[in-house]
Write an enzyme that holds these catalytic residues in place. Sequence first.
Site, short mmCIF file in Angstrom:
data_model
loop_
_atom_site.label_atom_id
_atom_site.label_comp_id
_atom_site.label_asym_id
_atom_site.label_seq_id
_atom_site.Cartn_x
_atom_site.Cartn_y
_atom_site.Cartn_z
N HIS A 45 27.63 99.07 -34.78
CA HIS A 45 27.59 100.23 -33.91
C HIS A 45 26.18 100.48 -33.40
CE1 HIS A 45 28.86 104.01 -32.09
NE2 HIS A 45 27.65 104.43 -32.42
N ASN A 85 26.55 101.54 -18.57
CA ASN A 85 26.34 102.95 -18.29
C ASN A 85 25.72 103.61 -19.52
OD1 ASN A 85 27.59 102.76 -15.71
ND2 ASN A 85 29.60 102.88 -16.67
N HIS A 98 28.13 98.74 -24.63
CA HIS A 98 29.01 97.73 -24.02
C HIS A 98 28.48 97.35 -22.66
CE1 HIS A 98 30.56 101.74 -22.99
NE2 HIS A 98 30.97 101.23 -21.83
#
Length: 112
Positions: A45, A85, A98
Amino acid sequence: MDCLFCKIAAGEIPSTKVYEDDKILAFRDINPQTPSHILVIPKEHIGGVDEVTEENAAVVAHIFAKIAEIAKQEGLIDGYRVVSNVGEHGCQSVRHLHFHILGGKQLNGSMV
Ligand code: AMP
Ligand code: ZN
Protein backbone atom coordinates in the site's frame (compact mmCIF):
# COMPACT_ATOMS: atom_id res chain seq x y z
CA MET A 1 -6.94 -1.12 6.15
CA ASP A 2 -10.08 -0.66 4.11
CA CYS A 3 -8.46 -0.19 0.71
CA LEU A 4 -10.10 -1.43 -2.50
CA PHE A 5 -6.86 -1.96 -4.41
CA CYS A 6 -5.19 -3.74 -1.45
CA LYS A 7 -8.15 -6.14 -1.56
CA ILE A 8 -7.78 -6.58 -5.33
CA ALA A 9 -4.03 -7.17 -4.87
CA ALA A 10 -4.81 -9.81 -2.21
CA GLY A 11 -7.37 -11.51 -4.48
CA GLU A 12 -10.21 -10.74 -2.06
CA ILE A 13 -12.01 -8.75 -4.77
CA PRO A 14 -11.91 -10.16 -8.32
CA SER A 15 -10.24 -8.35 -11.19
CA THR A 16 -9.43 -9.05 -14.81
CA LYS A 17 -5.69 -9.59 -14.49
CA VAL A 18 -3.35 -8.63 -17.30
CA TYR A 19 -0.02 -9.13 -15.48
CA GLU A 20 1.02 -10.18 -11.98
CA ASP A 21 4.22 -10.86 -10.09
CA ASP A 22 5.23 -10.78 -6.44
CA LYS A 23 5.41 -6.96 -6.35
CA ILE A 24 2.77 -5.59 -8.73
CA LEU A 25 -0.55 -6.30 -10.41
CA ALA A 26 -2.05 -5.00 -13.66
CA PHE A 27 -5.78 -5.38 -14.29
CA ARG A 28 -8.47 -3.93 -16.52
CA ASP A 29 -10.29 -0.81 -15.32
CA ILE A 30 -13.92 -1.61 -14.46
CA ASN A 31 -15.06 1.59 -16.23
CA PRO A 32 -12.78 1.85 -19.27
CA GLN A 33 -12.23 5.32 -20.74
CA THR A 34 -10.45 3.99 -23.85
CA PRO A 35 -10.59 0.66 -25.77
CA SER A 36 -7.60 -0.45 -23.71
CA HIS A 37 -7.61 0.82 -20.10
CA ILE A 38 -5.35 -0.99 -17.66
CA LEU A 39 -4.42 -0.09 -14.07
CA VAL A 40 -1.01 -1.01 -12.67
CA ILE A 41 -0.59 -1.07 -8.89
CA PRO A 42 2.07 -2.00 -6.35
CA LYS A 43 0.91 -4.83 -4.05
CA GLU A 44 2.22 -2.88 -1.06
CA HIS A 45 0.00 0.00 0.00
CA ILE A 46 1.29 3.38 -1.17
CA GLY A 47 -1.41 6.06 -1.08
CA GLY A 48 -0.43 7.85 -4.28
CA VAL A 49 2.43 9.55 -6.13
CA ASP A 50 2.56 11.95 -3.17
CA GLU A 51 3.63 9.04 -0.92
CA VAL A 52 6.48 7.84 -3.16
CA THR A 53 9.83 8.18 -1.37
CA GLU A 54 13.45 7.14 -1.94
CA GLU A 55 12.65 4.12 0.26
CA ASN A 56 9.68 2.77 -1.75
CA ALA A 57 10.47 4.10 -5.26
CA ALA A 58 12.00 0.83 -6.54
CA VAL A 59 8.53 -0.62 -7.08
CA VAL A 60 7.63 2.42 -9.20
CA ALA A 61 10.64 1.78 -11.46
CA HIS A 62 9.52 -1.85 -11.70
CA ILE A 63 5.98 -0.74 -12.60
CA PHE A 64 7.28 1.44 -15.43
CA ALA A 65 9.45 -1.34 -16.85
CA LYS A 66 6.37 -3.58 -16.88
CA ILE A 67 4.12 -0.84 -18.33
CA ALA A 68 6.31 -0.90 -21.44
CA GLU A 69 5.94 -4.69 -21.69
CA ILE A 70 2.20 -4.66 -20.98
CA ALA A 71 1.57 -1.98 -23.61
CA LYS A 72 3.46 -4.03 -26.21
CA GLN A 73 1.55 -7.17 -25.24
CA GLU A 74 -1.69 -5.17 -25.51
CA GLY A 75 -0.72 -4.14 -29.05
CA LEU A 76 -0.51 -0.42 -28.32
CA ILE A 77 2.11 0.06 -31.05
CA ASP A 78 0.91 3.55 -32.00
CA GLY A 79 1.28 4.87 -28.45
CA TYR A 80 -0.69 5.34 -25.28
CA ARG A 81 -0.90 7.59 -22.23
CA VAL A 82 0.19 6.83 -18.65
CA VAL A 83 -1.68 8.81 -15.99
CA SER A 84 -1.66 8.90 -12.20
CA ASN A 85 -4.21 11.14 -10.53
CA VAL A 86 -3.15 12.57 -7.16
CA GLY A 87 -5.38 13.86 -4.39
CA GLU A 88 -8.42 16.08 -4.59
CA HIS A 89 -7.28 18.43 -7.36
CA GLY A 90 -6.06 15.44 -9.35
CA CYS A 91 -9.45 13.69 -8.92
CA GLN A 92 -7.90 10.58 -7.37
CA SER A 93 -10.84 8.34 -6.43
CA VAL A 94 -8.92 5.30 -5.09
CA ARG A 95 -6.26 6.16 -2.54
CA HIS A 96 -3.78 3.43 -3.52
CA LEU A 97 -1.04 4.29 -6.02
CA HIS A 98 -2.04 3.30 -9.54
CA PHE A 99 -1.02 4.14 -13.06
CA HIS A 100 -3.63 4.18 -15.82
CA ILE A 101 -2.51 2.87 -19.23
CA LEU A 102 -4.89 4.45 -21.74
CA GLY A 103 -4.78 3.50 -25.39
CA GLY A 104 -6.29 1.75 -28.35
CA LYS A 105 -7.46 4.95 -30.06
CA GLN A 106 -6.19 8.45 -30.91
CA LEU A 107 -6.28 10.36 -27.62
CA ASN A 108 -7.18 14.01 -27.18
CA GLY A 109 -4.16 16.33 -27.32
CA SER A 110 -5.42 18.21 -24.27
CA MET A 111 -4.19 16.73 -20.99
CA VAL A 112 -6.81 18.31 -18.75
P1 AMP B 1 -8.60 7.31 -10.09
O1 AMP B 1 -9.91 8.03 -10.28
O2 AMP B 1 -7.46 7.87 -10.87
O3 AMP B 1 -8.30 7.13 -8.62
O4 AMP B 1 -8.78 5.87 -10.73
C1 AMP B 1 -9.47 4.84 -10.09
C2 AMP B 1 -9.91 3.90 -11.16
O5 AMP B 1 -10.26 2.69 -10.57
C3 AMP B 1 -11.13 4.38 -11.95
O6 AMP B 1 -10.79 4.51 -13.34
C4 AMP B 1 -12.18 3.29 -11.71
O7 AMP B 1 -12.95 3.01 -12.85
C5 AMP B 1 -11.29 2.11 -11.32
N1 AMP B 1 -11.93 1.11 -10.49
C6 AMP B 1 -12.69 1.31 -9.37
N2 AMP B 1 -13.07 0.13 -8.84
C7 AMP B 1 -12.53 -0.84 -9.63
C8 AMP B 1 -12.57 -2.26 -9.61
N3 AMP B 1 -13.22 -2.95 -8.67
N4 AMP B 1 -11.92 -2.93 -10.59
C9 AMP B 1 -11.25 -2.26 -11.57
N5 AMP B 1 -11.17 -0.92 -11.63
C10 AMP B 1 -11.80 -0.22 -10.68
ZN1 ZN C 1 -4.09 -0.10 -0.62
